[in-house]
Design an enzyme around this catalytic site. Sequence first.
Site, mmCIF file in Angstrom:
data_model
loop_
_atom_site.group_PDB
_atom_site.id
_atom_site.type_symbol
_atom_site.label_atom_id
_atom_site.label_comp_id
_atom_site.label_asym_id
_atom_site.label_seq_id
_atom_site.Cartn_x
_atom_site.Cartn_y
_atom_site.Cartn_z
ATOM 1 N N CYS A 117 54.544 29.622 83.452
ATOM 2 C CA CYS A 117 54.597 30.506 84.609
ATOM 3 C C CYS A 117 53.803 29.849 85.741
ATOM 4 C CB CYS A 117 53.979 31.849 84.234
ATOM 5 S SG CYS A 117 53.749 32.897 85.674
ATOM 6 N N GLU A 152 59.531 16.720 87.270
ATOM 7 C CA GLU A 152 60.786 17.453 87.448
ATOM 8 C C GLU A 152 60.579 18.968 87.429
ATOM 9 O OE1 GLU A 152 63.734 15.988 84.714
ATOM 10 O OE2 GLU A 152 64.076 14.218 85.949
ATOM 11 N N GLU A 309 62.821 7.418 88.180
ATOM 12 C CA GLU A 309 63.321 7.191 86.826
ATOM 13 C C GLU A 309 64.762 6.740 86.891
ATOM 14 O OE1 GLU A 309 63.167 10.493 84.123
ATOM 15 O OE2 GLU A 309 61.182 11.099 84.806
ATOM 16 N N TRP A 317 71.024 11.831 76.418
ATOM 17 C CA TRP A 317 71.491 13.226 76.461
ATOM 18 C C TRP A 317 72.913 13.357 76.995
ATOM 19 C CZ3 TRP A 317 72.429 13.838 81.553
ATOM 20 C CH2 TRP A 317 71.609 13.190 82.469
HETATM 21 C C1 GLA Z 1 64.105 13.300 82.780
HETATM 22 C C2 GLA Z 1 62.612 13.389 82.470
HETATM 23 C C3 GLA Z 1 62.117 12.316 81.568
HETATM 24 C C4 GLA Z 1 63.115 12.025 80.471
HETATM 25 C C5 GLA Z 1 64.434 11.658 81.100
HETATM 26 C C6 GLA Z 1 65.475 11.243 80.082
HETATM 27 O O1 GLA Z 1 64.417 12.683 83.933
HETATM 28 O O2 GLA Z 1 61.831 13.424 83.627
HETATM 29 O O3 GLA Z 1 60.894 12.733 81.017
HETATM 30 O O4 GLA Z 1 63.252 13.144 79.673
HETATM 31 O O5 GLA Z 1 64.919 12.770 81.778
HETATM 32 O O6 GLA Z 1 66.703 10.941 80.691
HETATM 33 ZN ZN ZN Z 2 55.475 34.387 85.605
#
Ligand code: GLA
Ligand code: ZN
Length: 676
Positions: A117, A152, A309, A317
């Site tokens: 939160c 992120e 990144e 993924w």
């Molecule tokens: C995101 C995250 C990373 C990692 C990458 C994998 O961008 O910020 O920590 O998990 O994905 O693709």
């Molecule tokens: Zn909250």
Amino acid sequence: MAEWTFPVFGHGGDYNPDQWLHIPGTLEEDIRLMKLSHVNLVSVGIFSWAALEPEEGKYDFDWLEHVLDTLHENGISALLATPSGARPVWMAQKYPEVLRVSANRVRNLQGGRHNDCYTTPVYREFVRRMNVALAEKFGHHPAVVGWHISNEYLGECHCECCQEAFRSFLKEKYLTLKALNEAYWTGFWAKKYTDWNQIVSPSPRGETGIHGLNLDWKRFVTRQTVDFMRQEIQPIRRLCPDKPVTTNFHGGHMLEDLDYFKFQDVLDISSFDAYPAWGSGDDDKTALETSFNYDCTRSILRKPWLLRESTPSMTNWQEVCKLKRPGMHLLSSMQAVAHGADSVQYFQWRKSRGSSEKFHGAVVDHVGHEHTRVFRDVTQVGEYLEKLKPLVGSRVPAQAAVIYDWNNRWAVKDAQGPRRDKQYEATVLEHYAALRRAGVDVDVIDEEQSLEPYKIVAAPMMYLVKPGVAEKLEKFVSGGGVLLMTYWSGIVDENDLCFLGGFPGPLKKLAGIWSEEIDSLYPDEHNSICMGEGNELEIEGEYECGFLLDLIHPETARVQAVYGSDFYKGMPALTVNDFGKGKAWYLTARPEERFLQALYARLVRQAGLKPLLDSVPAGVQVTSRVKEGQLYRFIMNFGDNAAQVKVPASQDAISGEQVLGEIELSPKQIRILKQM
Ligand code: GLA
Ligand code: ZN
């Protein structure tokens, strides 16, 4: 604010030595491999909270100090992260209020990451204490050249504490319940609020149909996240004000949940994490989507940014986790530089041995040595970046922009009608692609950015028009700018209330038209755009169109093309309105790609822009960067065939070779040419 002053292109990535502390010798081996691969900048501590504060209030920074010292001794710099992207398990166990509550009002269990939160004082206090301690200890460490805040940011929390903060946000905004009720049109379905405490966030178990509320909730989530980040950086600003801060943005189409333009005030440099699915079909299309994200990241602060990144090989993924084909790593890394990045960074440096990312691409594979294809690819990028040193800090001099606005994204999606999937993002991308294909650099801006640098602006599907935007566009056009608007524009105000008195609402005068109705066609149905005799773009023939089709009446605008069929055959499909020294174009339907390309090629010329190349063959993309008057062209062939390109007298920035006239680019090749 602090400036990003790293003197070279940053090459490196997420470095997670805390996962390897129990295996002696790993750090030394990492340093050896980093030097071999020309790595000069790593991000440390991103998910390190459990290692930094193993027990409540007991900090262990020794390992990090040793890592930073060792990096520095070896000439490698660091972005130091705040660890708030994932908190330690003990914290959730002792203080469950740090866990998020979902929209259906169920509190999450401990798990995953980005599961906190942003409002509760308990979590904010843990983060504050941690960041103060980190900034005190490492704020002036010679290895630290900047701060990587959290990771992120995403998501939302619906806990009681967040509801309270939401209501305060609404009180600040509307002052009275009467004003709020009017903005939310609560006369509909007996929704009138009579007490502030009746207002809660949208929920699948409750209210989802008040569009103004939905918009405000999304705005609040962004505001709360930015506020959280502001709190995160406060000790950094105080204790090491010369160290710039960034946070990594992400998402295939730039994450929808958070309005990234609202981070302008808390960022010194913007960053993006890119994971395009190269090899999934059409690399040229993938490259356009990727460049759109890059141009947007750059446009937030209108200056160089960081590719924070990317993957050196596969992304674990994705549906199909394909390896990067030979040449693709270099091309895709340079693509970010071509769009203004001052770094190429990877997730991650050393492949994890366990857990969910143990198969994600990394620079150092489980085998542990440098004799891999991926390591060689990474090394090659490092060598390129060193040769490109003169370009560090150079600008992408875009004089064209496409408007891509988060409030508009949210509102377009929320509306029921005139079709379910209105494809706002895909539509903006089509316009962006056509502008890029015309051979010019493009910024991707929101409605609030200034239009000062631009000569041509594309504003596709500007459904929601914020206050002051129409006036700004009028000023832009009357000063000589070329503007392209489309169907489904000027429909609602900032509260998602329809403009009365005729669409496109506040854009009506500028467009010089009135839109009476809008039609929606099934995917296999089409109409056509029939170019008028002697139209001022000198485009001939007929082009397919469909999807959404505006039925408009010209007022001051001149008709340039008409519909070819249906009951609105002969009604305008493209108009132009002279407005001051400029021109405002209005396109009434979604056309085939060929039409958009022809249109933007002409409009770019009408705006007085000079394309970077005389012609840009299919599969090829071109950008430029400029420093102290020196222009560099990045010519990239994302296609599967060799491509011929005609270039002016230049010098290859990598090989030093002089080139002029026609050159050939093999598939997936990039040339970086310094204009002579
Ligand atoms: C995101 C995250 C990373 C990692 C990458 C994998 O961008 O910020 O920590 O998990 O994905 O693709
Ligand atoms: Zn909250």
